[in-house]
Scaffold this active site. Structure first.
Site, PDB file in Angstrom:
ATOM      1  N   LYS A  14     -14.480   8.539  -3.257  1.00 32.85           N
ATOM      2  CA  LYS A  14     -16.286   9.019  -2.757  1.00 32.85           C
ATOM      3  C   LYS A  14     -16.808   9.431  -3.007  1.00 32.85           C
ATOM      4  CE  LYS A  14     -14.207   6.448   1.496  1.00 32.85           C
ATOM      5  NZ  LYS A  14     -12.965   6.356   2.492  1.00 32.85           N
ATOM      6  N   LYS A  22       0.910  14.129   1.080  1.00 31.75           N
ATOM      7  CA  LYS A  22      -0.149  14.923   0.874  1.00 31.75           C
ATOM      8  C   LYS A  22      -0.901  16.240   0.084  1.00 31.75           C
ATOM      9  CE  LYS A  22      -2.189  10.876   2.946  1.00 31.75           C
ATOM     10  NZ  LYS A  22      -2.944   9.953   1.972  1.00 31.75           N
ATOM     11  N   THR A  57      -8.152   6.688  -2.092  1.00 32.44           N
ATOM     12  CA  THR A  57     -10.162   6.252  -1.845  1.00 32.44           C
ATOM     13  C   THR A  57     -11.141   7.233  -1.599  1.00 32.44           C
ATOM     14  OG1 THR A  57      -9.958   4.957   0.329  1.00 32.44           O
ATOM     15  CG2 THR A  57      -9.425   3.477  -1.734  1.00 32.44           C
ATOM     16  N   LYS A  82      -8.162  14.342   4.621  1.00 25.59           N
ATOM     17  CA  LYS A  82      -7.794  12.919   5.249  1.00 25.59           C
ATOM     18  C   LYS A  82      -6.475  12.677   5.877  1.00 25.59           C
ATOM     19  CE  LYS A  82      -6.411  14.154   0.555  1.00 25.59           C
ATOM     20  NZ  LYS A  82      -6.452  12.695  -0.012  1.00 25.59           N
ATOM     21  N   ARG A  83      -6.065  11.786   6.149  1.00 26.84           N
ATOM     22  CA  ARG A  83      -4.407  12.184   7.647  1.00 26.84           C
ATOM     23  C   ARG A  83      -3.424  13.382   7.134  1.00 26.84           C
ATOM     24  NH1 ARG A  83      -3.781   8.116  11.625  1.00 26.84           N
ATOM     25  NH2 ARG A  83      -1.641   9.119  11.428  1.00 26.84           N
ATOM     26  N   HIS A 106       0.947  -1.403  -0.014  1.00 32.40           N
ATOM     27  CA  HIS A 106       0.006  -0.163   0.059  1.00 32.40           C
ATOM     28  C   HIS A 106       0.861   1.518  -0.303  1.00 32.40           C
ATOM     29  CE1 HIS A 106      -4.094  -2.012   0.814  1.00 32.40           C
ATOM     30  NE2 HIS A 106      -3.419  -2.745   1.557  1.00 32.40           N
TER      31      HIS A 106
HETATM   32  C1  26V Z   1       1.818   1.924   8.559  1.00 34.26           C
HETATM   33  C2  26V Z   1       1.907   1.870  10.115  1.00 34.26           C
HETATM   34  C3  26V Z   1       3.669   1.905  10.321  1.00 34.26           C
HETATM   35  C4  26V Z   1       3.227   1.648  12.032  1.00 34.26           C
HETATM   36  C5  26V Z   1       2.230   1.826  12.660  1.00 34.26           C
HETATM   37  C6  26V Z   1       0.935   1.583  12.316  1.00 34.26           C
HETATM   38  C7  26V Z   1       0.451   1.731  10.122  1.00 34.26           C
HETATM   39  C8  26V Z   1      -0.724   1.835   9.985  1.00 34.26           C
HETATM   40  C9  26V Z   1      -0.556   1.657   8.444  1.00 34.26           C
HETATM   41  C10 26V Z   1       0.931   1.990   7.882  1.00 34.26           C
HETATM   42  C11 26V Z   1       0.946   1.838   6.314  1.00 34.26           C
HETATM   43  C12 26V Z   1      -0.225   2.508   5.864  1.00 34.26           C
HETATM   44  C13 26V Z   1      -0.346   2.143   4.354  1.00 34.26           C
HETATM   45  C14 26V Z   1      -1.294   2.868   3.360  1.00 34.26           C
HETATM   46  O1  26V Z   1      -2.482   3.635   4.642  1.00 34.26           O
HETATM   47  N1  26V Z   1      -1.482   3.447   2.743  1.00 34.26           N
HETATM   48  C15 26V Z   1      -2.761   3.471   1.573  1.00 34.26           C
HETATM   49  O2  26V Z   1      -3.328   2.514   1.474  1.00 34.26           O
HETATM   50  C16 26V Z   1      -4.450   3.262   1.320  1.00 34.26           C
HETATM   51  C17 26V Z   1      -5.313   2.085   0.262  1.00 34.26           C
HETATM   52  O3  26V Z   1      -4.560   1.107  -0.698  1.00 34.26           O
HETATM   53  C18 26V Z   1      -3.913   3.762  -0.381  1.00 34.26           C
HETATM   54  O4  26V Z   1      -4.875   4.489  -0.826  1.00 34.26           O
HETATM   55  C19 26V Z   1      -3.393   5.428   0.029  1.00 34.26           C
HETATM   56  O5  26V Z   1      -3.151   5.429  -1.347  1.00 34.26           O
HETATM   57  C20 26V Z   1      -2.496   4.597   0.761  1.00 34.26           C
HETATM   58  O6  26V Z   1      -1.491   5.181   1.477  1.00 34.26           O
END
Ligand code: 26V
Length: 809
Positions: A656, A550, A652, A544-545, A356
Site C-alpha cells: 500500500k 514486527k 501487505t 501494523k499490529r 498465513h
Molecule cells: C490467529 C488468530 C488466533 C486466534 C484468534 C484470532 C486469530 C486471528 C488471526 C490469526 C493468524 C494471523 C495470521 C495473519 O494475519 N497473518 C498475516 O497474513 C497476511 C496476509 O497473508 C500476511 O501479509 C502477513 O504477513 C501475515 O502475518
C-alpha cells in the site's frame, strides 16, 4: 439505469423526506449518509440479482472464500466509485450544501478482522467482483468488531466496537435462508443392510441467519455477495419456557449464550487460546456456509453430486475454517448416503487452503476432548480421516513411529488443524515466495515430500482501487494525466510511468501531491494528538499490529538513539523526521502493550524538548484501522517493514505504501523481497540479517545479545535509557523490555540488526536531501506497484487453483 444530477437531487430529497422525515435543510450529515447508503444499495440491487441469476443460468463454477475475518472498512466510497456515480453524487450533494467526503467519514468501519489476513480477504472480494469472477465471501457477522483502541496516559485501553449500533446500510437480512447448526449431543451408530448409519441425537440447534452484503465490481455491473452469518436461538426453544423446563432467567442466559457465538471477534492474532467459544464460532461458520452452498447446489444440479468439485471451489483462509472438511464429509455421508471413499474423493477435490504464518504459537490445535464433546459426529469423522491417513503413512514409512506420529492429524490429545488442512485439500499455498519456500523447506517439509504437487505460491496483493483510486485521488489524476487510464483495468500498465521517473515536471507534480497529502495528515495529527509536525520533515511510518517479530522496538530504539545524539549535540545536521506509529496490541499481549507505552513515553520526551525543535517528532495515532490507513498511506515518505527476516509471511502494508510513492526501509522478508526484485536495489533501503542467517543463528544458538550491548556504545546508551527516569515510567515501566533483550537474549535479533538499521537510516537521510533522486525512486516504486494489485493475485488463484472463469454477461 442512469440518471442526471437533477434527477439525483430530486430522488435524494424525496427519500430523505420519506425515510428520515426531514427536509434537506434540517438534515444532519448522518441523515445524508443513511439516505445515500440506502439509495446506492438499491441502485446496485438490480445488478446484484442479475449477477446471481447469470451465474446460475450459465452453470458456472463458483468459488466460496471462507474466512473468520473480513476487514472491509468503509464501503460508501468504493460502492459509489465502482458503480460510476461519483461525479453526479459529488456535484449533487455539493449543490445541496453537503460534502461527499464528510458523508464518507460518517460510515463506521466494518472492522471484522484483526489485520493482514482479514484485509486480504476484503481485497480479494473487490478483485473477484472487479474481474467478473463468480466468487463470494463467507464469514461471521460479529456484533462487535475488533476493539476500539484509546491511548490513555500512553497506555492502550480497549473499548467495544459496537459497529451495528448505527444501522449498517449495506446488509440485507435473509431470514428465509436460515440454517440450523447442531452442537453437542451424542451419536448413535446403527448397522442396516451392512451399512453403518449415524444418528446425531440430543443436540442443540443454533440458527444461523445470513446477512448479505453486495460486493460491487468496478464499472462492470458485477455484484457478488459477502454472506455474513449471525447466531440466533430457535423459536422452538420457547417451548423450554412454556413447558416450564427452565425458568425465565435461565432461558435468557441460554438465549444469550447462543447469540454470543457471533458476539465478538477474537482480538488475539498472535497466540491461539483453546477457547470453546472460538471453536463454536468456527464450526458455526463452516456448517452454516456449507449447508447453504449445498442447498443451492442441489437446486441447480439435483443429486448429481459427482459434479460438486466441478462446480464449486471452497477456499479456506488459514486453518480457522478447516472444519469445513469434516462438515462436507458429514453431509455427503450422513445426509446424501455416499460411501466414505466417494465423499473423500469429492472433498479432496473441492477444498484448497492458504497458510498465513509460520509462527508456531499461531498454528491451531484443538483439544480432542473439546471437539468430541461439542461436535461428536465431526470428531468421529476427523478420527476416521486420521486413521486412514496414518495407515497410508505406514505403507510409506513402515515402523517409523516417530515420523508417523509427528505427521498425524491427531496426536498428544490434540487435533492439528494445519495437518488436517494439508491432507484434505488439493492445494496449499503460501503468501509470498520466501514464505512458500520456508513452508516447503522447513515448516511443512515432510508434507512437501508427501504431496509436492499440492504446494504453490500466491504472492499477496492489495486492491489498487481502494488503495490508490479511492485513498489518493490526487495521485490518481496525476498518473492519469501522464499515461491515461488504462492502468486502472490493467494495473501492470503502471510501468508506463517509468519513462517519467526522471522527468522534472512529472516529479514536481508527484512532490506536490505528496505535500498536499502530508498536509492533510498533519492536520489530522494536530486534531487528534495536538502535535504540530513539520511538513518538510520525512514522514517515516510504521503502522501494523504490534508484535515482537514486527520489531516496532527496533524503530523506537533508533529514535532514542537519534534523540541522544541530538541532545548531546543540538547542532548535528539531520534531515528532520516525523516518526509515525499506529497499531493495536492484543489485549492480553503484555509485551506489545509495553512497546506502545514506550513509544508514547519517547514521544512525550522528544516532542516537548525545546532543544530538538523541528528536527524530530514522534506520533502514535490511536485506533489504527482501514479508514485511518487510507489517510496515512498517501502521506508517507518512508514505509517501515522491519520484521525479523523469515517471520513476516508477506505483509501487505508494504504494498500500500509503495503504491502511494513511499520508499521502503525494510528487511529481506515476506513480499519486501519481491518489491526489491521489481524496483531494483537502488530504489529501496534494504538492511539486516537475511532469513538464512536468522535461521542459522537460531539453530547454532550462537547469538549473544549481551555482546552487542557491551561492544556498541549506541546500543548500550539506548538500553540504559530504558532504566533511567528521563522517560516517564522509567525502569519500573520498561524493565521487562530491557530484560527481554539482555536476559532472554533478544529473540527477534533487534540488537543484531541495530547497526545496519541505523546505517540504512543515514542513507535515507542523505537520499532525501537529493530531491531529484528521491522523487525518481518514488516514481519508480509507483510504476512497479501494479504487480502487487490483488487483481494479479486473484487471477493466479482463479487459473491455478480454483479453475474459475470470468462470467459472460
Ligand atoms: C490467529 C488468530 C488466533 C486466534 C484468534 C484470532 C486469530 C486471528 C488471526 C490469526 C493468524 C494471523 C495470521 C495473519 O494475519 N497473518 C498475516 O497474513 C497476511 C496476509 O497473508 C500476511 O501479509 C502477513 O504477513 C501475515 O502475518
Amino acid at each position: 439505469m442512469s440518471f442526471s444530477k437533477e434527477e439525483f437531487k430530486i430522488e435524494f430529497t424525496n427519500r430523505l423526506e420519506k425515510q428520515i422525515g426531514k427536509n434537506i435543510a434540517d438534515a444532519t450529515i448522518h441523515d445524508v449518509y443513511v439516505t445515500l447508503g440506502q439509495f446506492i444499495r438499491e441502485y446496485v440491487s438490480r445488478d446484484w440479482i442479475e449477477t446471481t441469476t447469470n451465474y446460475k443460468d450459465n452453470h458456472e463454477k463458483q468459488v466460496y472464500y471462507f474466512s473468520m475475518e473480513f476487514l472491509m472498512g468503509r464501503l460508501m466510497q468504493t460502492n459509489i466509485i465502482n458503480s460510476g456515480l461519483a461525479e453526479i453524487i459529488k456535484e449533487g450533494l455539493t449543490e445541496m450544501d453537503f460534502q461527499l467526503e464528510d458523508v464518507y467519514n460518517e460510515e463506521h468501519d466494518a472492522g471484522l478482522g484483526n489485520g493482514g489476513l482479514g484485509r486480504l480477504a476484503a481485497c480479494f472480494l473487490d478483485s473477484l467482483a472487479s474481474l467478473d469472477f463468480p466468487g463470494h465471501g463467507c464469514g461471521i457477522r460479529y456484533k462487535y468488531g475488533l476493539f476500539e483502541q484509546k491511548i490513555i496516559n500512553g497506555y492502550q485501553a480497549e473499548l467495544p466496537d459496537y459497529w451495528l449500533q448505527e444501522d449498517y446500510v449495506w446488509e440485507v437480512r435473509r431470514a428465509d435462508q436460515t440454517i440450523g447448526v447442531r452442537f453437542g449431543g451424542y451419536v448413535e451408530m446403527r448397522e442396516e443392510n451392512q451399512k453403518l448409519s449415524f444418528n446425531h441425537k440430543n443436540f442443540d440447534t443454533v440458527l444461523a441467519v445470513p446477512y448479505d452484503v453486495p460486493v460491487v465490481g468496478y464499472l462492470n455491473s458485477t455484484v457478488n455477495t459477502l454472506r455474513l452469518w449471525s447466531a440466533e436461538s430457535c423459536r422452538e426453544d420457547f417451548n423450554l419456557l412454556t413447558s416450564n423446563r427452565v425458568d425465565y432467567d435461565n432461558f435468557l442466559e441460554y438465549k444469550r449464550s447462543i447469540e454470543d457465538i457471533s458476539g465478538f471477534l477474537y482480538p488475539d492474532d498472535s497466540t491461539i487460546e483453546g477457547k470453546i467459544l472460538r471453536l463454536k464460532q468456527q464450526y458455526f461458520l463452516v456448517s452454516a456456509g456449507m449447508q447453504s452452498i449445498f442447498k443451492q447446489f442441489k437446486l441447480e444440479y439435483g443429486n448429481n453430486l459427482s459434479l460438486l468439485s466441478e462446480k464449486i471451489a471452497i477456499h479456506i483462509n488459514d486453518t480457522h475454517p478447516v472444519l469445513i472438511i469434516p462438515e462436507l464429509m458429514r453431509i455427503l455421508i450422513d445426509d446424501e448416503n455416499l460411501s466414505w471413499e466417494e465423499a473423500w474423493n469429492i472433498t479432496q477435490k473441492t477444498v484448497s487452503f492458504t497458510n498465513h504464518t509460520t509462527l508456531s504459537e499461531a498454528l491451531e490445535k484443538w483439544p480432542v476432548s473439546m471437539v468430541k464433546q461439542l461436535l461428536p459426529r465431526i470428531y468421529m469423522i476427523i478420527e476416521e480421516i486420521n486413521e486412514r491417513y496414518c495407515r497410508e503413512l505406514w505403507s510409506s514409512y513402515p515402523y517409523q513411529w516417530d515420523k508417523i506420529s509427528s505427521l498425524a492429524i491427531v496426536g498428544n490429545d490434540e487435533i492439528r488443524m494445519a495437518h488436517l488442512a494439508v491432507v484434505a485439500s488439493y492445494s496449499v499455498n503460501g503468501v509470498a515466495k520466501i514464505h512458500t519456500d520456508i513452508l516447503k523447506k522447513k515448516e511443512m517439509k515432510d508434507f512437501y515430500v508427501l504431496y509436492p504437487e499440492k504446494f504453490n505460491n500466491k504472492t499477496n496483493g492489495i486492491t489498487h482501487r481502494r488503495w490508490l483510486l479511492n485513498a489518493n485521488p490526487r495521485l490518481t489524476s496525476t498518473i492519469n494525466e501522464a499515461i491515461g487510464t488504462r492502468w486502472i483495468n490493467n494495473p501492470k500498465e503502471l510501468t508506463s510511468l517509468i519513462k517519467y521517473s526522471n522527468d522534472a515536471a512529472f516529479q514536481e507534480k508527484i512532490a506536490t501531491v505528496k505535500k498536499e497529502n502530508k498536509e492533510r495528515l498533519a492536520n489530522y495529527i494536530y486534531e487528534t494528538n495536538g502535535i504540530k509536525v513539520n511538513l518538510d520533515s520525512i514522514f517515516d511510518v510504521q503502522v501494523k499490529r504490534l508484535h515482537a517479530y514486527k520489531r516496532q522496538l527496533l524503530n523506537v530504539f533508533h529514535i532514542i538513539h537519534l534523540y541522544q545524539v541530538l541532545t548531546d549535540n543540538p547542532n548535528v545536521n539531520i534531515t528532520p523526521r516525523t516518526f509515525i506509529f499506529g497499531g493495536k496490541a492484543a489485549p492480553g499481549y503484555h509485551y506489545a502493550k509495553k512497546i506502545i507505552k514506550l513509544i508514547n513515553s519517547v514521544a512525550t520526551v522528544v516532542n516537548n524538548d525545546p532543544t530538538i525543535q523541528d528536527k524530530l517528532k514522534v506520533v502514535f495515532l490511536e485506533n489504527y484501522s482501514v479508514s485511518l490507513a487510507e489517510k496515512i498511506m498517501p502521506a508517507a515518505d518512508i514505509s517501515e517493514q522491519i520484521s525479523t527476516a523469515s517471520k513476516e509471511a508477506s505483509g501487505t502494508g508494504n504494498m500500500k505504501f509503495m503504491m502511494n510513492g513511499a520508499l521502503t526501509l525494510g528487511t529481506l522478508d515476506g513480499a519486501n523481497i519481491e518489491i526489491c526484485d521489481f524496483v531494483g536495489k537502488e530504489n529501496i533501503f534494504i538492511f539486516g540479517l537475511t532469513a538464512d542467517e536468522v535461521l542459522q543463528l537460531s539453530t547454532e544458538n550462537s547469538y549473544r545479545a549481551r555482546d552487542i550491548y557491551n561492544n556498541d556504545y549506541r546500543v548500550k546508551n539506548v538500553l540504559d535509557e530504558l532504566m533511567k527516569d528521563r522517560l516517564p515510567g522509567g525502569e519500573s515501566e520498561f524493565k521487562d523490555i530491557y530484560y527481554s533483550i539482555l536476559s532472554n537474549n533478544d529473540e527477534y535479533f533487534v540488537l543484531k540488526d541495530f547497526d545496519a538499521y541505523a546505517e540504512a537510516h543515514e542513507l535515507v537521510d542523505q537520499t532525501y536531501r537529493d530531491r531529484k533522486k528521491w522523487l525518481s525512486m518514488s516514481v519508480t516504486n509507483i510504476a512497479h506497484s501494479g504487480k502487487f494489485s490483488s487483481d494479479r493475485t486473484i487471477q493466479e488463484y482463479a487459473t491455478d487453483i480454483w479453475k474459475i472463469r470470468p462470467r459472460l454477461s
